[in-house]
Write a protein that holds these residues in place. Structure first.
Motif, PDB file in Angstrom:
ATOM      1  N   LEU A 186      31.230  56.601  70.499  1.00 42.84           N
ATOM      2  CA  LEU A 186      31.428  55.270  69.923  1.00 42.84           C
ATOM      3  C   LEU A 186      32.100  54.329  70.919  1.00 42.84           C
ATOM      4  O   LEU A 186      31.661  53.193  71.117  1.00 42.84           O
ATOM      5  N   ILE A 187      33.148  54.810  71.562  1.00 40.04           N
ATOM      6  CA  ILE A 187      33.919  53.979  72.484  1.00 40.04           C
ATOM      7  C   ILE A 187      33.079  53.542  73.676  1.00 40.04           C
ATOM      8  O   ILE A 187      33.170  52.398  74.138  1.00 40.04           O
ATOM      9  N   MET A 188      32.229  54.424  74.173  1.00 39.27           N
ATOM     10  CA  MET A 188      31.447  54.119  75.368  1.00 39.27           C
ATOM     11  C   MET A 188      30.156  53.370  75.087  1.00 39.27           C
ATOM     12  O   MET A 188      29.448  52.984  76.022  1.00 39.27           O
ATOM     13  N   SER A 189      29.841  53.144  73.822  1.00 41.00           N
ATOM     14  CA  SER A 189      28.557  52.513  73.509  1.00 41.00           C
ATOM     15  C   SER A 189      28.457  51.093  74.064  1.00 41.00           C
ATOM     16  O   SER A 189      27.411  50.698  74.596  1.00 41.00           O
ATOM     17  N   TYR A 190      29.536  50.319  73.977  1.00 45.83           N
ATOM     18  CA  TYR A 190      29.498  48.943  74.489  1.00 45.83           C
ATOM     19  C   TYR A 190      29.495  48.894  76.014  1.00 45.83           C
ATOM     20  O   TYR A 190      28.681  48.155  76.598  1.00 45.83           O
ATOM     21  N   PRO A 191      30.381  49.644  76.706  1.00 47.69           N
ATOM     22  CA  PRO A 191      30.301  49.637  78.172  1.00 47.69           C
ATOM     23  C   PRO A 191      28.933  50.036  78.705  1.00 47.69           C
ATOM     24  O   PRO A 191      28.420  49.426  79.647  1.00 47.69           O
ATOM     25  N   PHE A 192      28.309  51.034  78.099  1.00 49.45           N
ATOM     26  CA  PHE A 192      27.001  51.453  78.575  1.00 49.45           C
ATOM     27  C   PHE A 192      25.923  50.436  78.221  1.00 49.45           C
ATOM     28  O   PHE A 192      24.953  50.284  78.968  1.00 49.45           O
ATOM     29  N   LEU A 193      26.068  49.746  77.104  1.00 50.42           N
ATOM     30  CA  LEU A 193      25.115  48.688  76.761  1.00 50.42           C
ATOM     31  C   LEU A 193      25.179  47.572  77.793  1.00 50.42           C
ATOM     32  O   LEU A 193      24.133  47.077  78.262  1.00 50.42           O
ATOM     33  N   PHE A 205      26.296  47.827  80.898  1.00 45.19           N
ATOM     34  CA  PHE A 205      25.776  48.359  82.157  1.00 45.19           C
ATOM     35  C   PHE A 205      24.260  48.416  82.138  1.00 45.19           C
ATOM     36  O   PHE A 205      23.598  48.078  83.129  1.00 45.19           O
ATOM     37  N   MET A 206      23.684  48.829  81.013  1.00 43.30           N
ATOM     38  CA  MET A 206      22.239  48.922  80.903  1.00 43.30           C
ATOM     39  C   MET A 206      21.593  47.550  81.078  1.00 43.30           C
ATOM     40  O   MET A 206      20.619  47.403  81.832  1.00 43.30           O
ATOM     41  N   LEU A 207      22.136  46.536  80.413  1.00 39.28           N
ATOM     42  CA  LEU A 207      21.577  45.184  80.528  1.00 39.28           C
ATOM     43  C   LEU A 207      21.714  44.663  81.956  1.00 39.28           C
ATOM     44  O   LEU A 207      20.806  44.007  82.483  1.00 39.28           O
ATOM     45  N   PHE A 208      22.850  44.970  82.589  1.00 38.00           N
ATOM     46  CA  PHE A 208      23.056  44.564  83.983  1.00 38.00           C
ATOM     47  C   PHE A 208      22.047  45.254  84.892  1.00 38.00           C
ATOM     48  O   PHE A 208      21.437  44.627  85.771  1.00 38.00           O
TER      49      PHE A 208
END
Length: 448
Positions: free
Chosen positions: A360-367, A369-372
């Protein structure tokens, strides 16, 4: 997603497309290997990029270690053998139904064929204010089964939790079994499901093994069946070895009645951010039982077949509901899991909680990063993502092939591609909207 049998042209085209896409991913990843190394070097040169890569690397190491830990616990798992009829407890099976039509009849008939002492089995069906002909099908089941079945009708639709609450309050069994009204059970399912309560006095709940019923034609159910096998026969087997299955599924679960009544007022009155909780009743009840220090186990030999969405809209709505419940119950679990909530080992339960929380915590950072990554180098992103899917999904394919058929196992690749590219937004969206209520998939328009 359209329909067709397992050898239909559409299915073949989908599988061929899946493997062509994976081959394309391997090609892109190989072709842009130099770009990939440069991308990593450029990002590590910045403070933010370095922090991200350290965090991502640490998380990767943790995930590999946790996966190996779960593999070890999986191999330690064994289902409890069925006990004799004399030792079986009195059992109340509760079937809540809303707008299920004939499916509820099929469910009740399958339950009536259970290999369970008739004098010890109470079968209770509750119509939750359906707007279709569900009640008529219940009446038909009552006519066919007679005294084996009791049926009740809620004056209006109040939600699955309230229908179960009514069943919990009037059921006479020392064990409650809940079964969804679109599920079919095998004759030995109920006996196998309740046997752990006899063998383990600390057992408070048992999760059944859920397979997909409508996977003969539609593509999404075929993929979900592979996913369910991984979720239940691998993940819950490992969790059961830790005596800490995190969620007993609504489709098939069993609970010790006195343990249920210990938390029943809290469960029926549960709120989140000031709003009544009308989703995730199964995960919430499991959480409250774990909080009491009870064991929650999984029975691989207790099987139920249930219907799943066969269209993208129904699928993402189901996943949103599950993800919102996951957010809510992880917060609730965090309030007790690091306390002395039960005797004996607790580290495994805490590791399960940490793993859930990390996702849950890493879902936003990875989102982000993915968009970047997509903006900076879309083809490299596509290649590296598809190669990652190929590597991680191969375990699912191997596991399903070992348990069942390899020709069905390959749907794991297709499912992973769809989930990665079409459902990646579910967890971030669920976190942002965790306070929203609503079942999302219970309307008449959803029924086929």
């Amino acid at each position: 997603m359209g329909s067709g049998n397992s050898k239909s042209p559409e299915n073949r085209i989908t599988l061929i497309g899946t493997f062509l896409l994976l081959l394309l991913g391997i090609y892109f990843f190989s072709y842009f290997q130099i770009d990939f190394k440069q991308f990593n070097a450029d990002n590590r040169a910045t403070t933010l990029g370095l922090v991200f890569f350290i965090a991502a690397g640490s998380l990767f190491i943790y995930r590999v270690g946790f996966f190996l830990f779960m593999c070890y616990k999986y191999f330690k798992y064994k289902p409890v053998n069925s006990v004799s009829n004399n030792d079986l407890p009195n059992c109340t099976v509760i079937v809540p139904a809303y707008n299920e039509g004939k499916l509820v009849y099929d469910t009740l008939i399958s339950l009536s064929k259970s290999d369970y002492p008739e004098q010890k089995l109470e079968l209770l069906a509750i119509d939750d204010g359906s707007l279709d002909d569900t009640w008529q099908w219940m009446l038909k089941a009552k006519e066919d089964l007679g005294g084996k079945l009791n049926i009740l009708q809620q004056p209006k639709n109040k939600g699955k939790r309230h229908a179960l609450y009514r069943g919990f309050n009037i059921g006479t069994g020392t064990i409650y079994v809940t079964v969804d009204s679109d599920s079919i059970v095998e004759p030995n399912t109920i006996k196998n499901l309740v046997s752990p309560f006899v063998e383990n006095e600390d057992c408070g709940a048992v999760a059944g093994n859920i397979r997909v019923l409508n996977n003969k034609t539609e593509l999404l159910p075929k993929m979900l069946d592979v996913s369910f096998v991984m979720s239940f026969e691998f993940v819950r087997s490992a969790e059961s070895s830790l005596k800490s299955v995190l969620c007993t599924p609504g489709a098939l679960a069993a609970y010790r009645s006195d343990v249920v009544h210990n938390c029943l007022p809290e469960w029926i009155n549960q709120t989140f951010m000031g709003q009544p909780s009308d989703i995730g009743e199964d995960r919430a009840l499991t959480n409250m039982i774990l909080k009491q220090g009870k064991h929650v186990l999984f029975q691989r030999n207790a099987v139920a077949y249930t219907n799943v969405p066969d269209r993208y809209t129904g699928l993402y709505k189901m996943f949103i509901r599950w993800a919102r419940s996951n957010v809510r119950e992880n917060i609730a679990m965090g309030k007790y899991v690091f306390k002395n909530f039960r005797s004996g080992h607790k580290l495994g339960t805490r590791l399960l909680f940490i793993d859930q929380s990390a996702r849950l915590i890493m879902s936003y950072p990875f989102l982000v990063f993915m968009l970047f990554f997509v903006l900076v180098h879309p083809l490299l992103f596509l290649g590296s993502t598809l190669v990652s899917i190929l590597i991680t999904s191969t375990f699912s394919v191997a596991f399903y092939s070992h348990r069942y058929k390899i020709k069905e196992a390959v749907w794991a690749y297709t499912y992973s591609i769809i989930y990665t590219f079409a459902l990646f937004w579910i967890t971030p969206y669920a976190i942002a909207t965790a306070s929203r209520s609503g079942w999302l998939t219970r309307g008449l328009a959803e029924k086929k």
